[in-house]
Structures are given as structure tokens and as C-alpha cells.
Design a protein around this motif. Structure first.
Motif, PDB file in Angstrom:
ATOM      1  N   ALA A 311      -5.111   6.208 -12.527  1.00  0.00           N
ATOM      2  CA  ALA A 311      -6.520   6.604 -12.630  1.00  0.00           C
ATOM      3  C   ALA A 311      -7.297   6.204 -11.383  1.00  0.00           C
ATOM      4  N   TRP A 312      -7.052   5.001 -10.856  1.00  0.00           N
ATOM      5  CA  TRP A 312      -7.757   4.569  -9.648  1.00  0.00           C
ATOM      6  C   TRP A 312      -7.347   5.406  -8.436  1.00  0.00           C
ATOM      7  N   VAL A 313      -6.059   5.689  -8.308  1.00  0.00           N
ATOM      8  CA  VAL A 313      -5.603   6.521  -7.177  1.00  0.00           C
ATOM      9  C   VAL A 313      -6.228   7.907  -7.244  1.00  0.00           C
ATOM     10  N   HIS A 314      -6.247   8.509  -8.445  1.00  0.00           N
ATOM     11  CA  HIS A 314      -6.855   9.831  -8.593  1.00  0.00           C
ATOM     12  C   HIS A 314      -8.365   9.766  -8.355  1.00  0.00           C
ATOM     13  N   ALA A 315      -8.999   8.667  -8.767  1.00  0.00           N
ATOM     14  CA  ALA A 315     -10.449   8.532  -8.560  1.00  0.00           C
ATOM     15  C   ALA A 315     -10.785   8.454  -7.076  1.00  0.00           C
ATOM     16  N   VAL A 316     -10.007   7.687  -6.314  1.00  0.00           N
ATOM     17  CA  VAL A 316     -10.256   7.598  -4.865  1.00  0.00           C
ATOM     18  C   VAL A 316     -10.020   8.949  -4.206  1.00  0.00           C
ATOM     19  N   GLN A 317      -8.944   9.629  -4.573  1.00  0.00           N
ATOM     20  CA  GLN A 317      -8.669  10.948  -3.988  1.00  0.00           C
ATOM     21  C   GLN A 317      -9.756  11.950  -4.339  1.00  0.00           C
TER      22      GLN A 317
END
Length: 758
Positions: A311-317
Motif C-alpha cells: 500500500a505504501w509503495v503504491h501510494a508513493v507511486q
């Protein structure tokens, strides 16, 4: 009151005053406030009817409130202590779960089970704690009213003398008693409802699995508050111990920030998400880690679970993509000026922002005037302001971020306006350009049916295109499978004569000018052949070396040969001649041979094509004395080709079969500009060839005053660093020692001397 009968009047008045003060504190509740106000006024008039009231006051007021404090409030405090203890246990369980190594499944399972039990216990006690708070708040209201009402009934019963006074309060007291009964009933009903809800939640908690206990892993790029996602993450510190700390992170306003506590000041990790990239990390001990990489630093973070990490990786992207959609490049110019770091080797050491911006615009105009450089090489965005210096192409800010994520072994990104540019690097960018490089890397783009992204294409499409183009190299023109490509072969050269420049011998005037300013140069030359350990950092300060280098013309090969260069003639390579190679069938050459031939003939496009097709930049031709492409570039006389090879990973200290490194060849041929470039890139000037000669000895033998002076100044700089550094540390040049001032004067005099003669 009985024991202090003499002080009764004063004590009773104080009590009445306290009742009135309590009335002021309870102004938010009209029932309690009105009750206390009216009863206080009546008590003020009944201050003399005291004796019968003492016993009832002891039983109704003091004892009842005492029980309320000792039992109800004490129970509330005990619940609070248990809640705080379980909360600390959950924090410890979170830390143990995060520290469990991935290669020890039993420890991971044990930590996960402990975390599940601690979370469930924490939820149960949290519900108990909330229940106690609500019950206490509700009971407080009717406890106070009940105590005061009982006390007033005692007044009415025992003070017949005050009946007439209290008769006026009788209707109000009856009304208040009715309201009090209703408050008690309402409180009991509310208590039963809360207990029922508490039991239902408890039952549901027993049936739920661990996945339900995990925090929600959701993000919203278009959130009204501007916060895309927030939550706790473990952050690895940048100190030597690499400690991990749990912090509250959030993504907001195209930035990644964190804070230690709720009211602490925000600490910015990434100032502009458009200039960063994010990737999961599986090569470290901890689980659920991911890395956010920016142009100036990287931040290693750890989530509590795999679901949260994704979720954090997708949020940053998603935030990166949103920032590109909503904000034009001009909105970030001020922020980029603050965050961009200057190059490690800068042609201009001035810190004045206005002067730097003027030079930046000059570099931008020069490079953008090259064919194809008016738009991004990969997506066609107009007015590109970033460059890949080892590929020789111009990029927009979004494509530059993707190039940066590929790693410096693939693409080295630099800003045309924010960074300073060396003259040789600027010349290299002007020699290549988008049209030339795209002709190589996109030769078969249309034949494969691939569609090149545009400026408005999604970031995912651009990233896939760039990886296919530069990493996978899918669009290169496929070379024919000719037998000539199976193994390197010796290739022949057809020599042709070129005009010679008259050799420059050191004049007497030059000797007179150099002697008074170099008092220790003679001593340096006598120790020049001593073999010592070489330190890889640059021998010169960047500012001084760039000033020195800016004097030399990029085409340093125009300088005539020195005497003694006949040693190169023995191997079939004369310095006074340039070799014209027939490149009709270059596609049939081995990539290594093509790189050698292109470096010798100063053919940058052919050299770039050879590297693109897999030529090893440090490949040594065993049939040509083990020479590398960098040595061939020295023999060809092109400083720009040398710079291109160095930017693409050429080893400046790799020697041939005769033990000569590129610095030896440049010194032997009198290439002052190349000598300066190799020293700047960390060339070892103490290396000895098979004839036991170092570059300084060769320069002295060739009577080349320019290179002798340059090498001696470099040795002086190296000896100063070793002598003036703190004990045990090979640090940089010290502040303003007399030796350093003398060294700077030598540099300035050397430059001014060449400028006068030129």
C-alpha cells in the motif's frame, strides 16, 4: 463541625461559598447550576441552625462522596493503569514482530502470535477503559445531585425553625427529585446498552482472524485534506549504527514527511516526489522493507506487514504520477534550486545564484541547439532541461527521474540549469545529441511495432519504453551473424599524412618565469620515480583544476610531437600522423574492435554504437599490445572521446602489455589536455612501465615543460594532503597554510603564463 463548634459560623460560610463556586464550575449543566445556586442562597440564611445538621451531613454528603472517590474513581484509575501497561506491551510486540528475521520461521511465527494476543488484549482493555470513563461521567451527575438533595431533606426535617424559609424550596426540591429519578433510570439504561455493545464486540473479536487486526491499508490521492496516506513505519537512521525507529509518516503536498509525536514539527524526507523513485527491498535482513530514493539521499522504511508495504509503495507511486499531472515544471523551479546538489567536479566554484543561473542558461542554449535536443529524447516533451551525460541525450524531468532509477551504471543524470558543467563534458554533449543517439537506440523501433510514448503518456508507459530502449536494448539494429563477429581479429589501418604543427620547445623566457615561482619543483622531480601507494581521489581541488583545464583546447591533438615519441613509431603508431580507417563494413566488426577503431578515428557515433551493442569499454586487444579504447583515444588525439569513455566506466589506470597506462601515452605524445583530464579523474602518476619510467620521467625526457609543470604541481598537491591531514586521516587540503598558498600561486602563475604566450 461538632469538634470545631466555635468555628462553626466561619466553616459553614466557607461551605456555602464552596457550593456557590461549584455552581459556577457547573454552568454548562443548567440543572446542576440552578440547583446549587438556589440551595446556596438558602443555606446562607440558615447558618445559625446547625447542631442537628452535623450528623446527617456526615452520612449524606461526606460519606457518599467519599465512597464515590474511593471506589468508583479508584476503579477507574486501576483500569487506566492496566490500559497503559497493555499499550506498552503492544508496542514491544510490534517491535519484536518487526525485528523477527525472515530466515527464522519459528521466531516469525512466535512474534506474530504474540502480537495477535497482545492486540486482542489491548482492544479488550480499551473497551473496558472507555466503559469506565462513560460510567464515571454519567454517575458523577446524579451522585452530586443525590448527595445535595439528601442533605437538604435533612435540613427540612431537623430544622423546624427554618420551615418557613425552606417551604419556598419545597416545590423545587420535589421537581428536582423527579428529575433525579429519571436521570438515574436513564443512566442505568445507558449503562446496560454499553455493556451489551461491549459484550457483542468482545464476542466478535474472539471469532476474527489476524488479518482483521491489521490497520487499514488504504490511500487516497485526491483526499480533501491533502494527506494521501499516513501511518506508522520503521525508519532506518543514517548514523553508523543504522538503528530503526518507529515514526508517524504521511504523504502530503507531494512530499514524504514524518514526525516523532503528534504535535512535533514535521520532518521532510523527500521534498519533491517527482524527483524520487520507490522500490521494495528484499536483500536486507528485515521483512516488509522498501526504499525511497531521491537525487540527494535514500530512505529505508519498514512496514508492519506485506499488505501495508504494498500500500505504501503504491501510494508513493500514485503521488508521483499525481504530481506530474497537476503541477507543471515551472511550479518546481524554486524547490529544485533549493534541493539540487552541485556536481562533485564543477567548472565554476562561485556560489552566487545569479551568476550560476546565467551560466546555466548559457549551457542550456548551447546544448539545446544540437540537432534533436529541442525535445526530450524519450517522450518528445519540449524544452528538456536534464541530460544523461554518459548517453549524451537530453531528457524532461519525468524521464530523468526514470533514468535515475536505472542506476548510474546505465545512465548518469545531470541538470542543465542547476548543475555546473565542465568544458569537456559540455563539448561532449554538443558532439552527440538526441538525433544521433536515437538513430542508434531506436534503429528498429518501427520494425518491431513498438510505439514511442508522448509527453502526455502515463509514467508506466514511459518507464517501460526507457527500460526496453536502454536496458534491454530491444530497438538496436541487429548485427549480421557474420564469422567476423565470432572472435576479435586483427584489423589493419591505412595511414594517411596530415599537416604537422611545429614542435614547441621550452623557451628561455619560460624557464626564467618558472624558476622563481617553483622553488620545490626540482626536489620533487628527484623523488618522482619512487613507487608509493596511490590514493584514488583527485589530486587537484576541483576549482583549481577546472580553471587550469579550461585553458587547454579540447582538440589538444593539434600540438606537435615531442622528441622521443619515436617509441610509438616502433609499434606502427606515429604521433605525427592520423590514421584514416575504412568504416564501410563496421557492422561486421567485433564490438570490441569497433570500439577500438572508432576511438582511434574520433568517431563518437560509431563508438556509442559499439558500446550499445555490448562492447566492453575496458577490453584490451591482445594483438595490439593490450591497448584499450581509452589508449586508442589518446593515440587518436581526441580529448572528447576520452571523456566519453571515462563517463562510460573506462579504467583510467588500466595498462597495456608494455605497462603503460593512458597517462603514460598522453605524456609521451605531449597531449597536455588529456594529461590534465586523467589527473582530474584520479590517474596514478606514480605508476611505472616496463622500462621503469613514470609519467613525470617521460615528460622530463621529452622536454615538455607544460606537462612537467602540471605533474609536479599534482605531486605537490598530493604531498600537501598527506602532510597537512590530521594523524591517521588522508583528509582534503587544509585551510590556508603557507604551503597551500604557495601551491595556489603556482597554479595561477602557470595559467597566466600560458595565456600570455597564447
Amino acid at each position: 463541625m461538632i469538634e470545631a463548634g466555635k468555628a462553626y459560623v466561619t466553616t459553614n460560610r466557607l461551605f456555602v461559598s464552596g457550593v456557590r463556586d461549584l455552581s459556577q464550575q457547573c454552568q454548562g449543566d443548567t440543572v446542576i447550576s440552578e440547583c446549587l445556586q438556589r440551595f446556596g442562597d438558602s443555606l446562607q440564611e440558615m447558618v445559625n441552625y446547625h447542631m442537628i445538621l452535623f450528623d446527617q451531613a456526615q452520612r449524606s454528603v461526606r460519606q457518599q462522596l467519599h465512597n464515590f472517590i474511593k471506589e468508583d474513581v479508584r476503579k477507574f484509575k486501576e483500569t487506566k493503569k492496566q490500559f497503559d501497561k497493555v499499550r506498552e506491551d503492544m508496542e514491544l510486540s510490534l517491535v519484536r514482530n518487526a525485528q523477527a528475521p525472515r530466515h527464522r520461521p519459528h521466531e516469525v511465527e512466535e512474534a506474530t502470535g504474540a502480537l495477535t494476543l497482545t492486540r486482542k488484549c489491548f482492544r479488550h482493555l480499551a473497551l473496558d477503559y472507555v466503559l469506565q470513563i462513560n460510567v464515571l461521567q454519567a454517575k458523577k451527575k446524579f451522585e452530586i445531585l443525590d448527595s445535595m438533595l439528601t442533605f437538604m431533606h435533612a435540613q427540612h426535617s431537623f430544622f423546624q425553625q427554618g420551615y418557613s424559609l425552606l417551604h419556598q424550596l419545597d416545590p423545587y426540591m420535589k421537581k428536582l427529585a423527579t428529575e433525579l429519578d429519571q436521570l438515574v433510570i436513564d443512566s442505568a439504561v445507558e449503562k446496560r446498552e454499553m455493556e451489551r455493545k461491549h459484550a457483542a464486540i468482545q464476542q466478535r473479536t474472539l471469532l476474527q482472524d489476524f488479518s482483521y487486526d491489521e490497520p487499514k491499508a488504504e490511500f487516497d490521492v485526491d483526499a480533501p485534506s491533502g494527506v494521501v496516506m499516513e501511518g506508522y513505519l520503521f525508519k532506518r537512521a543514517s548514523n553508523a549504527f543504522k538503528t530503526w525507529n518507529r515514526r508517524w509518516f504521511s504523504i502530503q503536498n507531494s512530499q514524504l514527511v514524518y514526525q516523532k509525536k503528534l504535535k512535533d514539527v514535521l520532518t521532510v524526507v523527500v521534498d519533491d516526489l517527482r524527483l524520487c523513485s520507490v522500490k521494495p527491498c528484499e536483500d536486507i535482513e528485515r521483512r516488509f522493507c522498501f526504499e525511497v530514493v531521491s537525487p540527494t539521499k535514500s530512505c529505508m522504511l519498514q512496514a508492519d506487514s506485506e499488505k501495508l508495504r504494498q500500500a505504501w509503495v503504491h501510494a508513493v507511486q500514485a503521488s508521483i504520477a499525481s504530481a506530474y499531472r497537476e503541477s507543471p515544471d515551472s511550479c518546481y523551479s524554486e524547490r529544485l534550486d533549493r534541493t539540487a546538489s552541485p556536481s562533485t567536479s564543477s567548472i565554476d566554484s562561485a556560489t552566487d545564484s545569479r551568476e550560476r543561473s546565467v551560466k546555466g542558461e548559457s549551457v542550456l542554449q548551447r546544448v539545446q541547439n544540437v540537432a534533436g535536443n529541442s525535445q526530450c529524447s524519450d517522450c518528445g516533451q519540449p524544452d528538456p532541461r536534464w541530460a544523461s551525460i554518459n548517453l549524451g541525450v537530453l531528457l524532461c524531468i519525468e524521464c530523468s527521474g526514470i533514468h535515475r532509477s536505472l542506476g548510474v551504471h546505465c545512465s548518469k543524470v545531470r541538470s542543465l540549469t542547476l548543475d555546473s558543467w565542465e568544458p569537456e563534458l559540455l563539448k561532449l554533449m554538443c558532439e552527440l545529441g538526441n538525433s544521433t543517439m536515437n538513430h542508434i537506440y531506436e534503429a528498429q523501433c518501427e520494425g518491431l511495432g513498438s510505439r514511442k510514448p508522448t509527453a502526455s503518456s502515463p509514467r508506466q508507459d514511459k518507464e517501460a519504453w526507457i527500460k526496453d530502449k536502454y536496458v534491454e536494448k530491444k530497438f538496436l539494429r541487429k548485427p549480421p551473424s557474420a564469422p567476423a563477429r565470432e572472435a576479435p581479429r586483427r584489423w589493419r589501418a591505412q595511414k594517411c599524412q596530415r599537416h604537422h604543427s611545429s614542435p614547441r620547445a621550452p623557451t628561455a623566457r619560460r624557464k626564467i618565469r618558472l624558476e622563481p615561482i617553483l622553488p620545490s619543483v626540482a626536489a620533487l622531480s628527484s623523488a618522482g620515480t619512487v613507487e608509493r601507494r596511490f590514493r584514488r581521489d583527485s589530486l587537484f581541488c576541483p576549482d583549481e583544476l577546472d580553471s587550469l583545464f579550461s585553458y587547454f583546447d579540447a582538440g589538444a591533438a593539434a600540438a606537435g610531437p615531442r622528441k622521443g615519441a619515436e617509441s610509438e613509431e616502433s609499434s606502427g603508431e606515429a604521433d605525427g600522423e592520423s590514421e584514416a580507417w575504412g568504416l564501410a563494413d563496421v557492422r561486421e566488426l567485433h564490438p570490441g574492435l569497433l570500439a577500438h577503431r572508432a576511438a582511434r578515428t574520433r568517431d563518437l557515433p560509431a563508438l556509442a554504437a559499439a558500446l550499445a551493442h555490448g562492447a566492453e569499454v575496458n577490453w584490451a586487444d591482445s594483438e595490439d599490445e593490450g591497448k584499450t579504447p581509452l589508449v586508442q583515444a589518446v593515440l587518436g588525439g581526441s580529448l572528447i572521446v576520452c571523456e566519453f569513455l571515462l563517463q562510460n566506466g573506462a579504467d583510467v589506470n588500466q595498462r597495456d602489455s608494455r605497462g603503460r597506462a593512458p597517462l603514460h601515452h598522453a605524456t609521451l605524445l605531449g597531449r597536455t589536455g588529456q594529461v590534465c583530464l586523467f589527473l582530474k579523474r584520479g590517474a596514478d602518476q606514480h605508476a611505472l612501465d616496463h622500462e621503469q619510467q613514470d609519467p613525470l620521467s617521460i615528460a622530463v625526457q621529452e622536454a615538455n615543460a607544460d606537462i612537467v609543470t602540471l605533474l609536479r604541481l599534482a605531486r605537490m598537491a598530493e604531498e600537501m594532503r598527506e602532510a597537512e591531514a590530521p594523524p591517521g586521516q588522508p583528509g582534503p587540503l587544509a585551510g590556508s597554510s603557507p604551503t597551500e598558498l604557495q601551491y595556489r600561486r603556482c597554479i595561477q602563475e602557470f595559467i597566466s603564463l600560458h595565456l600570455e604566450e597564447s
